[in-house]
Structure formats: C-alpha cells, structure tokens
Design a protein around this motif. Structure first.
Motif, PDB file in Angstrom:
ATOM      1  N   TRP A  19       0.841  -1.194   0.000  1.00  0.00           N
ATOM      2  CA  TRP A  19       0.000   0.000   0.000  1.00  0.00           C
ATOM      3  C   TRP A  19       0.880   1.249   0.000  1.00  0.00           C
ATOM      4  O   TRP A  19       1.960   1.258   0.586  1.00  0.00           O
ATOM      5  N   GLN A  53      -2.795   3.963  -3.084  1.00  0.00           N
ATOM      6  CA  GLN A  53      -2.424   3.100  -4.199  1.00  0.00           C
ATOM      7  C   GLN A  53      -2.152   1.708  -3.670  1.00  0.00           C
ATOM      8  O   GLN A  53      -1.503   1.530  -2.637  1.00  0.00           O
ATOM      9  N   TYR A  54      -2.632   0.702  -4.407  1.00  0.00           N
ATOM     10  CA  TYR A  54      -2.389  -0.695  -4.048  1.00  0.00           C
ATOM     11  C   TYR A  54      -1.755  -1.401  -5.235  1.00  0.00           C
ATOM     12  O   TYR A  54      -2.320  -1.417  -6.327  1.00  0.00           O
ATOM     13  N   ASP A  55      -0.552  -1.951  -5.050  1.00  0.00           N
ATOM     14  CA  ASP A  55       0.157  -2.649  -6.116  1.00  0.00           C
ATOM     15  C   ASP A  55      -0.330  -4.080  -6.222  1.00  0.00           C
ATOM     16  O   ASP A  55      -0.201  -4.862  -5.266  1.00  0.00           O
ATOM     17  N   SER A  61      -1.218  -1.466 -10.836  1.00  0.00           N
ATOM     18  CA  SER A  61      -1.675  -0.909  -9.567  1.00  0.00           C
ATOM     19  C   SER A  61      -3.094  -0.378  -9.717  1.00  0.00           C
ATOM     20  O   SER A  61      -3.536  -0.058 -10.823  1.00  0.00           O
ATOM     21  N   THR A 259       4.971   9.073  -4.299  1.00  0.00           N
ATOM     22  CA  THR A 259       4.367   7.842  -3.806  1.00  0.00           C
ATOM     23  C   THR A 259       5.197   7.322  -2.651  1.00  0.00           C
ATOM     24  O   THR A 259       6.400   7.073  -2.805  1.00  0.00           O
TER      25      THR A 259
END
Length: 284
Positions: A19, A53-55, A61, A259
């Motif tokens: 995250w 953001q979630y990879d 993502s 990020t």
C-alpha cells in the motif's frame, strides 16, 4: 465461525500487499471555448491531491485519489479579434474523486525508472462564475446565459454541476529510495459537457433572457459592450454564434506525484518481487 475463517483466508492477501500514499502537486487548466490550446500553462492554476495506491504486482496498480484544482480563462487573452471582442470570462473550482488502473511499462522491482500509463473513471464538481464590472462574483449557471431551461429554447437543457469524466494519461516514474517514488505526469479528463465554462452554443433573444432571468443575466451573457472602442457593442441577435458546441470541454492536471510506501521489508525494495511485511521474529 465463518467470519473468522474468511478473515484467516484474507490475511495472507493483505499481509503481502504493498500500500502507498500518493501526494500530488502541480497545475490545472482546461480546453474549451475560452481556451483554444489543447495543452498550455497559460491561465493555469495550482492543483493538489492525495490518495491511496495498491500494487497488484510490479507492473499493475489500482489507485483512488481526491484532487482539488481551479480552472479559468478570459477572452481578453485571446489572439483572435472576434473572440476578444466577445469579452467573456469564467473561473471554477474543481473537486475530483477518481478510481484508476495504472500500468508500469517496466517493473520498479528491477528498474529505477519506468514510463507508465493510467485510465479510469472520475466524479467531479464544478460551478462556473465570473466577476461583474463592480468586481462582484456572479455564478453563471442560474442565469441561463444561453437559454438553458427556458421554455422558448427546449433544446437547451440545464447542465449538472456534478458529472462523470474519463481520466487518462501517463508519465515517468523514478524510484529515489526503498519507500519513495516520484513521478511527473499529465492527466487529461474526457468530459460529457460543453458547459464547464458556461459557453457552448448561440446567443438567445435579449428580451426573452431579460424577462426570464433579469438584467444581470443579460449583462453576463454578452460583455463586448464593456470594451472601449469595440466596433460591435450591442447585444447580438438571437441565434448569433456564442460558442462551439461541436467539441466538448476538457480539463487536465499536470505535475509531480510522490508515492510513499506505507510498509516495506528491510532487505530490499520488494521481497521476491512482491511488497509486504516480513514476519516478526520470535521473542523468548
């Protein structure tokens, strides 16, 4: 019991998730009837935003962001004489929430930089206004400057101030540390309205507008008579061209995105190509 079982099944998924917090700063601008350049910093305004953001993996993502900006333009900066003589202007604050899918062309697991692209869906709110000759802020939608909502012009429907948009764009990312990536990006917004600047079609009859909305609406619908030496200073006839409805308006954001990972392992940027937390050591 079923709830605990479901939680146990989901724990490995979240434990290996990566995250991030996204912070954005840059400028906002628009392309429409009062700004003819598809991309320019002229008459631009500051913009900032934040999100999560979630990879899913090293390339793909999912993001969700809130962004605040401001747009505006004025005919007095136009290079075309007929548009400068129109003398219209507007400003509007923008509030946007979006959900995006983002794809890195190169994996940041193995590379320090990568180009990337993104696209998704957004909801945004705007409310165009202008300043009258006394410097007072006047919101334009209630004035129906092109006859929106008036019975004599049934094809002119009132426009909504909260609408959907399709955001898309791209940029370049650079990893500067284990937990921090910076990027420069340009994000365009495909809109489904031509009224973000309150200008779209043609002038309506001056007397109809006066009777329906009052003298302020007439003053804000045509402002060429405010210019000294303007050869055309009278209110245009009903049906005269005011804007270009063939093309919808756009707005865009451009700037720097930072990020920041919310957690990472201590042995490298990613462990086995995935973000996640190491299991804690046993304590005796």
């Amino acid at each position: 019991m079923k709830k605990f079982l479901l939680l146990g099944m989901l724990m490995p998924f979240f434990a290996h998730a990566q995250w991030h917090v996204n912070l954005f700063g840059g400028f906002s601008n628009y392309f429409g009837d009062l700004q003819s350049k598809p991309y320019t910093t002229s008459q631009g305004h500051g913009a900032f935003g934040a999100g999560l953001q979630y990879d899913l993996n090293g390339h793909l993502s999912v993001l969700s962001n809130f962004t605040y900006g401001k747009i505006g333009a004025a005919d007095k900066y136009n290079t075309k004489a007929d548009l400068k003589a129109r003398n219209l202007s507007f400003q509007s604050n923008l509030i946007e929430w979006n959900v995006l899918g983002e794809y890195n062309l190169l994996s940041l697991d193995k590379n320090r930089f990568t180009p990337y692209v993104f696209a998704g869906i957004a909801v945004y709110h705007f409310n165009p206004f202008a300043f009258d000759t006394l410097g007072r802020k006047v919101y334009l939608k209630p004035l129906s400057t092109e006859g929106e909502g008036l019975t004599g012009y049934p094809d002119r429907k009132p426009y909504a101030l909260t609408q959907f948009a399709i955001p898309f764009g791209g940029g370049i990312k650079l990893r500067i540390s284990e937990d921090v990536v910076i990027a420069y990006e340009i994000g365009l917004r495909k809109l489904f309205t031509d009224y973000i600047d309150d200008v779209s079609k043609r002038y309506i009859d001056q007397n109809v507008l006066l009777a329906a909305k009052g003298p302020e609406a007439v003053k804000m619908a045509y402002r060429g008579n405010e210019l000294k030496g303007n050869s055309v200073s009278t209110y245009p006839q009903d049906g005269s061209v005011r804007g270009n409805s063939k093309h919808q308006d756009w707005y865009y954001f451009s700037g720097i995105r930072v990020t920041i990972a919310l957690h990472s392992n201590s042995s490298g940027v990613y462990k086995n190509g995935h973000g996640g937390l190491d299991c804690p050591k046993k304590v005796y």
